[in-house]
Write a protein that holds these residues in place. Structure first.
Motif, PDB file in Angstrom:
ATOM      1  N   MET A  32       0.845  -1.158   0.000  1.00 15.15           N
ATOM      2  CA  MET A  32       0.000   0.000   0.000  1.00 15.15           C
ATOM      3  C   MET A  32       0.906   1.241   0.000  1.00 15.15           C
ATOM      4  SD  MET A  32      -2.740   1.284   2.861  1.00 15.15           S
ATOM      5  CE  MET A  32      -1.637   1.137   4.226  1.00 15.15           C
ATOM      6  N   VAL A  33       0.787   2.075  -1.009  1.00 12.13           N
ATOM      7  CA  VAL A  33       1.569   3.302  -1.108  1.00 12.13           C
ATOM      8  C   VAL A  33       0.958   4.352  -0.182  1.00 12.13           C
ATOM      9  CG1 VAL A  33       2.310   5.159  -2.639  1.00 12.13           C
ATOM     10  CG2 VAL A  33       2.287   2.807  -3.470  1.00 12.13           C
ATOM     11  N   VAL A  34       1.800   4.939   0.666  1.00 13.20           N
ATOM     12  CA  VAL A  34       1.320   5.973   1.589  1.00 13.20           C
ATOM     13  C   VAL A  34       1.864   7.361   1.258  1.00 13.20           C
ATOM     14  CG1 VAL A  34       0.842   4.383   3.478  1.00 13.20           C
ATOM     15  CG2 VAL A  34       3.106   5.400   3.284  1.00 13.20           C
ATOM     16  N   GLY A  35       2.790   7.423   0.310  1.00 15.46           N
ATOM     17  CA  GLY A  35       3.328   8.718  -0.091  1.00 15.46           C
ATOM     18  C   GLY A  35       4.330   8.573  -1.218  1.00 15.46           C
ATOM     19  N   SER A  36       4.677   9.691  -1.811  1.00 16.85           N
ATOM     20  CA  SER A  36       5.698   9.702  -2.851  1.00 16.85           C
ATOM     21  C   SER A  36       6.473  11.007  -2.752  1.00 16.85           C
ATOM     22  CB  SER A  36       5.069   9.553  -4.238  1.00 16.85           C
ATOM     23  OG  SER A  36       4.240  10.649  -4.504  1.00 16.85           O
ATOM     24  N   TYR A  37       7.688  10.986  -3.253  1.00 14.98           N
ATOM     25  CA  TYR A  37       8.526  12.183  -3.243  1.00 14.98           C
ATOM     26  C   TYR A  37       9.648  12.006  -4.255  1.00 14.98           C
ATOM     27  CZ  TYR A  37      11.604   9.396  -0.236  1.00 14.98           C
ATOM     28  OH  TYR A  37      12.421   8.414   0.275  1.00 14.98           O
ATOM     29  N   LEU A  38      10.383  13.067  -4.497  1.00 16.60           N
ATOM     30  CA  LEU A  38      11.552  13.016  -5.381  1.00 16.60           C
ATOM     31  C   LEU A  38      12.794  12.943  -4.518  1.00 16.60           C
ATOM     32  CD1 LEU A  38      10.627  15.711  -8.049  1.00 16.60           C
ATOM     33  CD2 LEU A  38      10.421  13.236  -8.239  1.00 16.60           C
ATOM     34  N   ASP A  39      13.676  12.017  -4.856  1.00 13.54           N
ATOM     35  CA  ASP A  39      14.912  11.930  -4.089  1.00 13.54           C
ATOM     36  C   ASP A  39      15.670  13.245  -4.257  1.00 13.54           C
ATOM     37  OD1 ASP A  39      17.882  11.524  -4.844  1.00 13.54           O
ATOM     38  OD2 ASP A  39      16.918  10.494  -6.497  1.00 13.54           O
ATOM     39  N   PRO A  40      16.223  13.776  -3.170  1.00 13.28           N
ATOM     40  CA  PRO A  40      16.814  15.118  -3.221  1.00 13.28           C
ATOM     41  C   PRO A  40      18.076  15.230  -4.071  1.00 13.28           C
ATOM     42  CG  PRO A  40      17.031  14.158  -1.032  1.00 13.28           C
ATOM     43  CD  PRO A  40      16.231  13.215  -1.847  1.00 13.28           C
ATOM     44  N   LEU A  41      18.766  14.122  -4.331  1.00  8.73           N
ATOM     45  CA  LEU A  41      19.996  14.196  -5.113  1.00  8.73           C
ATOM     46  C   LEU A  41      19.724  14.098  -6.610  1.00  8.73           C
ATOM     47  CD1 LEU A  41      23.069  14.339  -5.095  1.00  8.73           C
ATOM     48  CD2 LEU A  41      23.105  11.859  -4.892  1.00  8.73           C
ATOM     49  N   GLY A  42      19.127  13.014  -7.052  1.00  4.90           N
ATOM     50  CA  GLY A  42      18.916  12.799  -8.480  1.00  4.90           C
ATOM     51  C   GLY A  42      17.524  13.157  -8.964  1.00  4.90           C
ATOM     52  N   ARG A  43      16.661  13.565  -8.034  1.00  9.92           N
ATOM     53  CA  ARG A  43      15.277  13.939  -8.368  1.00  9.92           C
ATOM     54  C   ARG A  43      14.490  12.784  -8.994  1.00  9.92           C
ATOM     55  NH1 ARG A  43      13.823  17.791  -5.518  1.00  9.92           N
ATOM     56  NH2 ARG A  43      12.286  18.525  -6.978  1.00  9.92           N
ATOM     57  N   HIS A  44      14.839  11.546  -8.596  1.00  8.78           N
ATOM     58  CA  HIS A  44      14.111  10.379  -9.074  1.00  8.78           C
ATOM     59  C   HIS A  44      12.875  10.163  -8.209  1.00  8.78           C
ATOM     60  CE1 HIS A  44      17.452   9.300 -11.665  1.00  8.78           C
ATOM     61  NE2 HIS A  44      18.257   9.510 -10.638  1.00  8.78           N
ATOM     62  N   PRO A  45      11.760   9.738  -8.804  1.00 11.38           N
ATOM     63  CA  PRO A  45      10.560   9.496  -7.994  1.00 11.38           C
ATOM     64  C   PRO A  45      10.725   8.265  -7.108  1.00 11.38           C
ATOM     65  CG  PRO A  45      10.152   8.921 -10.291  1.00 11.38           C
ATOM     66  CD  PRO A  45      11.524   9.513 -10.231  1.00 11.38           C
ATOM     67  N   LEU A  46      10.325   8.385  -5.854  1.00  8.40           N
ATOM     68  CA  LEU A  46      10.381   7.290  -4.890  1.00  8.40           C
ATOM     69  C   LEU A  46       9.030   7.163  -4.205  1.00  8.40           C
ATOM     70  CD1 LEU A  46      13.806   8.170  -3.254  1.00  8.40           C
ATOM     71  CD2 LEU A  46      13.368   6.382  -4.924  1.00  8.40           C
ATOM     72  N   LEU A  47       8.732   5.964  -3.730  1.00 12.42           N
ATOM     73  CA  LEU A  47       7.476   5.714  -3.039  1.00 12.42           C
ATOM     74  C   LEU A  47       7.741   5.333  -1.586  1.00 12.42           C
ATOM     75  CD1 LEU A  47       5.660   3.485  -5.693  1.00 12.42           C
ATOM     76  CD2 LEU A  47       5.346   5.935  -5.291  1.00 12.42           C
ATOM     77  N   LEU A  48       6.874   5.772  -0.722  1.00 17.99           N
ATOM     78  CA  LEU A  48       6.849   5.329   0.662  1.00 17.99           C
ATOM     79  C   LEU A  48       5.669   4.366   0.744  1.00 17.99           C
ATOM     80  CD1 LEU A  48       8.043   5.701   3.495  1.00 17.99           C
ATOM     81  CD2 LEU A  48       6.358   7.509   3.856  1.00 17.99           C
ATOM     82  N   ALA A  49       5.935   3.103   1.119  1.00 20.05           N
ATOM     83  CA  ALA A  49       4.894   2.079   1.050  1.00 20.05           C
ATOM     84  C   ALA A  49       4.947   1.160   2.259  1.00 20.05           C
ATOM     85  CB  ALA A  49       5.062   1.250  -0.223  1.00 20.05           C
ATOM     86  N   VAL A  50       3.832   0.529   2.541  1.00 17.99           N
ATOM     87  CA  VAL A  50       3.748  -0.523   3.541  1.00 17.99           C
ATOM     88  C   VAL A  50       3.724  -1.844   2.769  1.00 17.99           C
ATOM     89  CG1 VAL A  50       2.375  -1.508   5.400  1.00 17.99           C
ATOM     90  CG2 VAL A  50       2.459   0.979   5.105  1.00 17.99           C
ATOM     91  N   LEU A  51       4.729  -2.699   3.036  1.00 17.41           N
ATOM     92  CA  LEU A  51       4.875  -3.961   2.308  1.00 17.41           C
ATOM     93  C   LEU A  51       4.727  -5.146   3.250  1.00 17.41           C
ATOM     94  CD1 LEU A  51       8.085  -3.039   0.270  1.00 17.41           C
ATOM     95  CD2 LEU A  51       5.729  -2.987  -0.547  1.00 17.41           C
ATOM     96  N   PRO A  52       4.178  -6.254   2.777  1.00 16.50           N
ATOM     97  CA  PRO A  52       4.087  -7.465   3.605  1.00 16.50           C
ATOM     98  C   PRO A  52       5.488  -8.006   3.918  1.00 16.50           C
ATOM     99  CG  PRO A  52       2.729  -7.655   1.629  1.00 16.50           C
ATOM    100  CD  PRO A  52       3.563  -6.426   1.466  1.00 16.50           C
ATOM    101  N   LEU A  53       5.752  -8.275   5.188  1.00 15.85           N
ATOM    102  CA  LEU A  53       7.072  -8.773   5.581  1.00 15.85           C
ATOM    103  C   LEU A  53       7.435 -10.076   4.895  1.00 15.85           C
ATOM    104  CD1 LEU A  53       7.168  -8.082   9.418  1.00 15.85           C
ATOM    105  CD2 LEU A  53       8.467  -6.924   7.629  1.00 15.85           C
ATOM    106  N   ASP A  54       6.453 -10.913   4.608  1.00 15.61           N
ATOM    107  CA  ASP A  54       6.769 -12.206   3.996  1.00 15.61           C
ATOM    108  C   ASP A  54       7.172 -12.088   2.533  1.00 15.61           C
ATOM    109  OD1 ASP A  54       4.265 -11.596   2.965  1.00 15.61           O
ATOM    110  OD2 ASP A  54       3.376 -13.528   3.444  1.00 15.61           O
TER     111      ASP A  54
END
Length: 90
Positions: free
Chosen positions: A1-23
């Motif tokens: 489940m994606v809970v947020g997104s942002y651009l990495d501050p160095l290369g400005r690449h899109p990144l996701l903040l997500a909740v992932l199943p541990l298994d």
């Protein structure tokens, strides 16, 4: 489940903040073995604080699921029965 997104501050690449199943998350094959003492200390802090203070980084694995290139000990600590409900913030 994606809970947020942002651009990495160095290369400005899109990144996701997500909740992932541990298994579905595994350490990368080239990481050192998990230290039993280290992961137990981390699990104890997770239990005492009730908070995940340091999310893991996860990348898509070649055979499906996800790899964490630097979170093997945190992953092991989160997998302990008293720690988390089966999801990781990545």
């Amino acid at each position: 489940m994606v809970v947020g997104s942002y651009l990495d501050p160095l290369g400005r690449h899109p990144l996701l903040l997500a909740v992932l199943p541990l298994d579905q998350i595994e350490p990368t094959p080239f990481q050192r073995d998990v230290s039993d003492t280290h992961h137990k200390r981390l699990a104890d802090v997770l239990d005492r604080t009730g908070m995940l203070l340091d999310p893991i980084i996860a990348i898509t694995a070649t055979a499906g699921g996800f790899w964490t290139p630097n979170g093997g000990h945190r992953l092991a600590a989160m997998r302990r029965p008293t720690s988390f409900s089966g999801e990781a913030l990545a």
